[in-house]
Write a protein that holds these residues in place. Structure first.
Motif, PDB file in Angstrom:
ATOM      1  N   ALA A 616       0.824  -1.212   0.000  1.00  0.00           N
ATOM      2  CA  ALA A 616       0.000   0.000   0.000  1.00  0.00           C
ATOM      3  C   ALA A 616       0.860   1.266   0.000  1.00  0.00           C
ATOM      4  O   ALA A 616       1.920   1.303   0.620  1.00  0.00           O
ATOM      5  N   ILE A 617       0.357   2.289  -0.711  1.00  0.00           N
ATOM      6  CA  ILE A 617       1.065   3.577  -0.778  1.00  0.00           C
ATOM      7  C   ILE A 617       0.665   4.420   0.423  1.00  0.00           C
ATOM      8  O   ILE A 617      -0.517   4.501   0.777  1.00  0.00           O
ATOM      9  N   THR A 618       1.644   5.043   1.076  1.00  0.00           N
ATOM     10  CA  THR A 618       1.385   5.761   2.322  1.00  0.00           C
ATOM     11  C   THR A 618       1.601   7.264   2.217  1.00  0.00           C
ATOM     12  O   THR A 618       1.142   8.014   3.069  1.00  0.00           O
ATOM     13  N   GLY A 619       2.336   7.717   1.196  1.00  0.00           N
ATOM     14  CA  GLY A 619       2.615   9.147   1.099  1.00  0.00           C
ATOM     15  C   GLY A 619       2.906   9.551  -0.325  1.00  0.00           C
ATOM     16  O   GLY A 619       3.452   8.764  -1.110  1.00  0.00           O
ATOM     17  N   ILE A 620       2.520  10.801  -0.678  1.00  0.00           N
ATOM     18  CA  ILE A 620       2.775  11.329  -2.023  1.00  0.00           C
ATOM     19  C   ILE A 620       3.299  12.746  -1.888  1.00  0.00           C
ATOM     20  O   ILE A 620       2.744  13.544  -1.121  1.00  0.00           O
ATOM     21  N   THR A 632       5.845   7.011  -0.913  1.00  0.00           N
ATOM     22  CA  THR A 632       6.337   6.042   0.088  1.00  0.00           C
ATOM     23  C   THR A 632       5.300   4.938   0.212  1.00  0.00           C
ATOM     24  O   THR A 632       4.125   5.133  -0.112  1.00  0.00           O
ATOM     25  N   SER A 633       5.778   3.785   0.697  1.00  0.00           N
ATOM     26  CA  SER A 633       4.886   2.625   0.758  1.00  0.00           C
ATOM     27  C   SER A 633       5.229   1.746   1.949  1.00  0.00           C
ATOM     28  O   SER A 633       6.320   1.825   2.509  1.00  0.00           O
ATOM     29  N   GLN A 634       4.284   0.882   2.299  1.00  0.00           N
ATOM     30  CA  GLN A 634       4.551  -0.108   3.346  1.00  0.00           C
ATOM     31  C   GLN A 634       5.560  -1.151   2.882  1.00  0.00           C
ATOM     32  O   GLN A 634       6.017  -1.958   3.690  1.00  0.00           O
ATOM     33  N   ASP A 635       5.938  -1.107   1.590  1.00  0.00           N
ATOM     34  CA  ASP A 635       6.982  -2.034   1.128  1.00  0.00           C
ATOM     35  C   ASP A 635       8.383  -1.518   1.476  1.00  0.00           C
ATOM     36  O   ASP A 635       9.387  -2.073   1.026  1.00  0.00           O
ATOM     37  N   SER A 636       8.450  -0.433   2.270  1.00  0.00           N
ATOM     38  CA  SER A 636       9.689   0.167   2.803  1.00  0.00           C
ATOM     39  C   SER A 636      10.467   1.003   1.781  1.00  0.00           C
ATOM     40  O   SER A 636      11.563   1.439   2.075  1.00  0.00           O
ATOM     41  N   VAL A 873      -8.277   3.799  -0.596  1.00  0.00           N
ATOM     42  CA  VAL A 873      -7.453   4.954  -0.982  1.00  0.00           C
ATOM     43  C   VAL A 873      -6.691   5.370   0.270  1.00  0.00           C
ATOM     44  O   VAL A 873      -7.296   5.794   1.260  1.00  0.00           O
ATOM     45  N   THR A 874      -5.377   5.218   0.257  1.00  0.00           N
ATOM     46  CA  THR A 874      -4.589   5.409   1.480  1.00  0.00           C
ATOM     47  C   THR A 874      -3.844   6.736   1.529  1.00  0.00           C
ATOM     48  O   THR A 874      -3.342   7.133   2.564  1.00  0.00           O
ATOM     49  N   SER A 875      -3.776   7.434   0.387  1.00  0.00           N
ATOM     50  CA  SER A 875      -3.006   8.674   0.362  1.00  0.00           C
ATOM     51  C   SER A 875      -3.550   9.594  -0.727  1.00  0.00           C
ATOM     52  O   SER A 875      -4.012   9.120  -1.770  1.00  0.00           O
ATOM     53  N   MET A 876      -3.494  10.910  -0.459  1.00  0.00           N
ATOM     54  CA  MET A 876      -4.029  11.860  -1.434  1.00  0.00           C
ATOM     55  C   MET A 876      -3.179  13.122  -1.440  1.00  0.00           C
ATOM     56  O   MET A 876      -2.830  13.648  -0.382  1.00  0.00           O
ATOM     57  N   TRP A 877      -2.858  13.605  -2.655  1.00  0.00           N
ATOM     58  CA  TRP A 877      -2.134  14.874  -2.832  1.00  0.00           C
ATOM     59  C   TRP A 877      -2.967  15.775  -3.727  1.00  0.00           C
ATOM     60  O   TRP A 877      -3.600  15.310  -4.682  1.00  0.00           O
ATOM     61  N   MET A 878      -2.979  17.066  -3.413  1.00  0.00           N
ATOM     62  CA  MET A 878      -3.706  18.022  -4.256  1.00  0.00           C
ATOM     63  C   MET A 878      -2.824  19.246  -4.451  1.00  0.00           C
ATOM     64  O   MET A 878      -2.171  19.690  -3.489  1.00  0.00           O
ATOM     65  N   ASN A 879      -2.793  19.774  -5.663  1.00  0.00           N
ATOM     66  CA  ASN A 879      -1.944  20.942  -5.903  1.00  0.00           C
ATOM     67  C   ASN A 879      -2.591  22.205  -5.315  1.00  0.00           C
ATOM     68  O   ASN A 879      -3.758  22.175  -4.885  1.00  0.00           O
ATOM     69  N   GLU A 880      -1.852  23.312  -5.325  1.00  0.00           N
ATOM     70  CA  GLU A 880      -2.354  24.522  -4.667  1.00  0.00           C
ATOM     71  C   GLU A 880      -3.529  25.133  -5.421  1.00  0.00           C
ATOM     72  O   GLU A 880      -4.372  25.793  -4.839  1.00  0.00           O
ATOM     73  N   GLN A 881      -3.592  24.904  -6.737  1.00  0.00           N
ATOM     74  CA  GLN A 881      -4.722  25.420  -7.504  1.00  0.00           C
ATOM     75  C   GLN A 881      -5.967  24.544  -7.355  1.00  0.00           C
ATOM     76  O   GLN A 881      -7.045  24.899  -7.822  1.00  0.00           O
ATOM     77  N   CYS A 882      -5.793  23.365  -6.713  1.00  0.00           N
ATOM     78  CA  CYS A 882      -6.884  22.418  -6.450  1.00  0.00           C
ATOM     79  C   CYS A 882      -7.489  21.819  -7.728  1.00  0.00           C
ATOM     80  O   CYS A 882      -8.636  21.359  -7.716  1.00  0.00           O
ATOM     81  N   GLY A 888      -3.055   7.416  -3.921  1.00  0.00           N
ATOM     82  CA  GLY A 888      -2.342   6.143  -3.798  1.00  0.00           C
ATOM     83  C   GLY A 888      -3.222   5.179  -3.025  1.00  0.00           C
ATOM     84  O   GLY A 888      -3.996   5.605  -2.157  1.00  0.00           O
ATOM     85  N   GLY A 889      -3.116   3.888  -3.332  1.00  0.00           N
ATOM     86  CA  GLY A 889      -4.036   2.949  -2.683  1.00  0.00           C
ATOM     87  C   GLY A 889      -3.400   1.668  -2.202  1.00  0.00           C
ATOM     88  O   GLY A 889      -2.217   1.405  -2.419  1.00  0.00           O
ATOM     89  N   GLU A 890      -4.235   0.867  -1.560  1.00  0.00           N
ATOM     90  CA  GLU A 890      -3.811  -0.459  -1.114  1.00  0.00           C
ATOM     91  C   GLU A 890      -3.560  -1.365  -2.314  1.00  0.00           C
ATOM     92  O   GLU A 890      -2.940  -2.417  -2.173  1.00  0.00           O
ATOM     93  N   ASP A 891      -4.070  -0.958  -3.491  1.00  0.00           N
ATOM     94  CA  ASP A 891      -3.835  -1.743  -4.709  1.00  0.00           C
ATOM     95  C   ASP A 891      -2.457  -1.466  -5.312  1.00  0.00           C
ATOM     96  O   ASP A 891      -2.164  -1.878  -6.431  1.00  0.00           O
ATOM     97  N   LYS A 892      -1.602  -0.727  -4.547  1.00  0.00           N
ATOM     98  CA  LYS A 892      -0.196  -0.459  -4.905  1.00  0.00           C
ATOM     99  C   LYS A 892      -0.062   0.496  -6.093  1.00  0.00           C
ATOM    100  O   LYS A 892       1.017   0.648  -6.661  1.00  0.00           O
TER     101      LYS A 892
END
Length: 901
Positions: A616-620, A632-636, A873-882, A888-892
């Protein structure tokens, strides 16, 4: 208030009983104190519950009689209460920590009588019998006989008990080994049972002190070392961090077979993901400038059996600076530095000549120096202000004479140059970031000097503006070009080929034969009294490190303009790369464009998707120009994905543990990742390598944020820490040092954090559903609210900072009014929402099932569902203009979303 340091050296603490201590029983001035009675191998200790009252220590050898109620009935000495008690008559008592102040012990001489009434009267007989046994041992004339009898009592107790399997973390754990051992801490060993399973290493102290069981999770173990303890190969030290100074547990076994078996079991478990470093591998790293002088010395000490848990083998560091009188410290002048090619005893030629004359006339075995450069007494000489109880333990309840204390750097250095018997080196603390050992912050009464002056803080040289500045300059001196060019000469003396034999004689580096490894074979000494006396002498005198090199140590390869600034767990440095304003080309961030984006947020469409991780993806995190995406992911792993070439350009693993979040520092030069291994890693994008590591927590780091040069880190160790990034000049490179600015304490593990737009308020969500709102400027909690039942997955302030939205495991959104802390809205969802973004009115959330949901918060309903991931859905990033989103998800997978107006 009680600690094992109140015992004598080589003494054991066996058991405790809740009791009343009665003074002047039956008299008008009878007094009763409630507390805890501790039975130790050489003393009886009573710790009153009332902190004002002193702890009472009665040495068994000073007892005249110890009687239970049955013994007294015949003599009719006392009129007994129903419960009865133990009468102790003695001719000497020590009073310790009166009014809870650490001070030399008060000695009360003369016959006194003490009555102890146990709460559990049924235990009286056993306690009296134990005390009689120990009293007989203390009355034996010879130390060896005393030690043998106490060892027999201890082994009998260990044999009657075993490890309590109910202490296992899981019922499915498989037991691989169980044996008896002692846990080693400075000046103290504590007997108990060791248990090794397929998941954990446990130690259960016989006396349940300081806690019922010590647990080390095998997954966390980073390094293990076999240790020589008391000259015998019986020690094993386990580290769960890469920080070499302090270990997680040090065990001493009763036979080397048990030690070696446990070493083999742990080594087998960890060999898959840990390389064992040799002195040579560290030497190569040091030579090429990959590790600092400080780090190299720490590694060498570790490999040479030096441990912070063993004061007779404490890590040894060199005196570097020889100038303690100038107002400015000039690190470009060679005369500022001590000659690193000679031991301390050979620095003053006149003194050396006198010592050599004596050496020539001495019968075999000859030695040049009557004292060592590292011993328990010397370590505590430096550390008395932060470790006063250790000094009192070592010196039978007394501090040293005020004039012999560590009063001044200049004075101590002068004494090491001129003193007839003073040849001591330094300890690592002189090159670290904690200056508390130089300051009498505990306000200890350390005595009055001959001139009438009280012993207070250590007097610093004129070139230091204060304790922190002194340490900073000492660190700079240790990492200076002069020291880097000459450090190998000192290593030859302490750890290398000049330690023994004819090279040691030529280098004027010969100490008493007993201080060297293999200098005496304790097993060959049959007389127990001789053995105890010899061991005591060796441990108090100090020991020479294990010899690591038998040929001359190579020099360091000196780079022309390479910075050799060192980093430790206290300070992390980041190379700052200035970004000129024209590189930062942003669109104007107008409120209109953001409003337009949120009004059309339901029109998000998947642009591209890529499976780039194994878990799973943990950070973007995304660079300013949007070209590179870091995940970043739980796969280290931390991966760098190029939007243009649609390929993974970098994949980095810092440890074998999951990474939990990531962010990019302003300027796009450094990525920071938090990890379940308790660390925060700094990765240089420019140089493509790990730049630094901040060992900031005691458990997994769950989330990090960066605002205005400050790093905020949340952890399962129940804290959120605020680190301040202070720029500092070191040689050619600008470096940042991280200082802990604040620590926000929670009751349970913290899962998520976020800050408001002004960076003045922080929200934290815990694994048990509590939401806290903190004023970052004062590090105080404004509100602590039990919002959710279950983990808080995400929390974020509205753009105007008036409201705080949180999403939890309990399938709820909660809205809090930041000013009052009132819960003003709660929206129930049909499944947990794992992450979200919001504009104060509309929410875009990532669900447990993988969909993206758009919510009208005021109406409390879903207005759009968009198909997305095949797992949560484990992680979400949004730009400043939205108008651009990455999930990122558990589906890798990572999915790129665009607004299509």
């Amino acid at each position: 208030r009680f600690s094992l340091l109140l015992l004598n050296l080589e003494e054991y603490y066996f058991e405790q009983h809740t009791a009343n201590h009665i003074i002047n029983k039956g008299c008008r001035d009878e007094r009763k104190f409630r507390g805890s009675l501790k039975i130790c191998s050489k003393s009886i200790i009573f710790e009153p519950d009332d902190n004002v009252q002193p702890i009472i220590k009665i040495p068994l050898r000073d007892c005249i009689s110890i009687k239970g109620p049955e013994d007294n009935e015949a003599n009719n000495t006392f009129t007994w209460d129903t419960s009865g008690g133990i009468s102790v008559v003695c001719n000497q008592v020590f009073l310790i920590k009166e009014r809870n102040i650490i001070a030399p012990y008060k000695t009360v001489r003369g016959r006194t009588e003490h009555l102890f009434q146990l709460d559990v009267a049924g235990k009286l007989g056993d306690v009296v019998q134990t005390l009689h046994q120990l009293y007989r041992a203390s009355c034996l004339d010879k130390m060896g006989d005393q030690a043998a009898m106490i060892t027999a009592i201890l082994q009998s107790r260990l044999a009657r008990t075993s490890f309590d399997k109910n202490r296992f973390q899981s019922i499915s754990e498989t037991l691989h080994m169980e044996c008896k051992a002692e846990m080693v801490t400075p000046l103290v060993t504590n007997p108990g049972h060791v248990c090794f399973t397929d998941a954990n290493l446990y130690f259960q102290p016989l006396n349940g002190y300081p806690k019922p069981v010590v647990q080390i999770t095998l997954q966390n173990v980073r390094r293990i070392y076999k240790r020589r303890h008391g000259l015998m190969p019986l020690g094993l030290e386990v580290f769960c961090t890469e920080n070499d100074l302090c270990s997680d547990i040090y065990l001493k076994f009763y036979n080397y077979q048990d030690r070696d078996e446990l070493y083999f079991l742990i080594a087998t478990y960890i060999e898959n993901h840990i390389t064992e470093h040799t002195a040579e591998s560290y030497m190569l790293q040091w030579q090429r400038g990959h590790i600092s002088n400080y780090q190299y010395l720490l590694h060498l000490n570790n490999l040479a059996d030096r441990s912070c848990n063993d004061l007779s083998q404490y890590p040894v560091f060199p005196w570097i600076i020889a100038d303690y009188s100038s107002s400015v410290l000039d690190l470009t002048k060679p005369e500022t530095f001590r000659d690193l090619s000679k031991p301390i005893g050979a620095l003053n030629k006149e003194r050396l000549d006198r010592l050599l004359t004596r050496y020539q006339e001495m019968p075999e075995p000859k030695f040049m120096y009557g004292s060592h450069y590292s011993s328990p007494g010397y370590v505590l000489f430096y550390l008395v202000r932060v470790a006063p109880e250790y000094m009192l333990c070592l010196q039978n309840g007394k501090f040293d004479h005020a004039d012999r204390m560590f009063n001044s750097l200049a004075e101590t250095w002068k004494n090491c140059l001129d003193g007839a018997t003073d040849f001591k080196e330094l300890i690592p603390e002189f090159y670290e970031s904690d200056s508390s050992f130089l300051v009498n912050s505990l306000k200890l009464d350390l005595g009055k000097r001959q001139g009438g002056k009280m012993v207070e803080d250590v007097e610093l040289p004129p070139w230091a503006s204060g304790p922190d500045d002194f340490l900073q300059k000492s660190q700079e001196a240790l990492e200076s070009p002069y020291v880097s060019e000459h450090l190998h000469e000192w290593i030859d003396i302490i750890f290398g080929y000049k330690q023994k034999g004819s090279d040691a004689v030529a280098a004027h580096n010969v100490f008493h034969p007993l201080t060297y490894e293999g200098g005496v074979d304790l097993n060959s000494i049959m007389d127990p009294n001789e053995k105890v006396a010899l061991l005591t002498q060796i441990l108090e005198f100090g020991q020479t490190p294990k010899q690591l090199f038998t040929i001359p140590h190579p020099r360091r390869i000196m780079p022309k303009l390479k910075s050799l600034s060192r980093t430790s767990s206290h300070s992390v440095s980041i190379t700052e790369s200035p970004v000129s304003p024209n590189e930062e080309s942003f669109e104007d961030l107008t409120e209109e464009s953001i409003t337009l984006a949120w009004n059309n947020i339901a029109k998000l469409k998947v642009d591209e998707q890529y499976k780039i991780h194994k878990e799973a993806i943990t950070g973007i995190a995304v660079t300013c120009n949007g070209s590179s995406v870091f995940t970043t992911s739980q796969d280290s792993t931390l991966k760098m994905f190029s939007k243009e070439s649609k390929t993974i350009q970098r994949s980095v693993s810092f440890s074998n543990m999951a990474l939990s979040s990531c962010l990019i520092l302003p300027g796009d030069t450094t990525v920071i990742s938090s990890s379940w291994d308790n660390h925060i890693y700094f990765y240089s994008i420019a140089f493509g390598r790990q730049q630094d590591v901040l060992m900031g927590h005691d458990d997994a780091v769950s989330k990090i944020c960066w605002r205005d040069g400050r790093l905020y880190s949340a952890s399962w160790d129940s804290t959120v820490k605020v680190w301040h990034c202070v720029p500092g000049e070191t040689l050619s490179n600008k470096k940042h040092h991280f200082e802990l600015l604040a620590e926000l304490e929670h009751d349970v593990s913290v899962n998520t954090i976020n800050l408001n737009a002004a960076n003045t308020i922080l929200a934290s969500g815990t694994k048990e559903g509590a939401l806290s709102v903190w004023d970052v400027t004062t590090a105080t909690a404004l509100h602590q609210l039990p919002c959710h039942s279950g983990t808080v997955f995400d929390a974020a302030f509205s753009p105007d900072s008036r409201h705080l939205l949180s999403a939890g495991e309990d399938c709820c959104f909660k809205v809090i009014d930041v000013q009052t802390g009132m819960l003003i809205s709660s929206v129930t969802t049909d499944e947990p929402q794992r992450c979200f973004r919001w504009d104060g009115n509309t929410i875009l959330s990532g669900s447990q099932s993988g969909e993206l949901l758009i919510w009208d918060l005021l109406g409390g309903k879903v207005i759009e569902r968009i198909k997305g991931h095949t797992g949560a859905v484990t992680s979400m990033w949004m730009n400043e203009q939205c108008n651009s989103v990455i999930t990122g998800g558990e589906d890798k997978q990572i999915m790129f979303w665009k607004l299509q107006y």
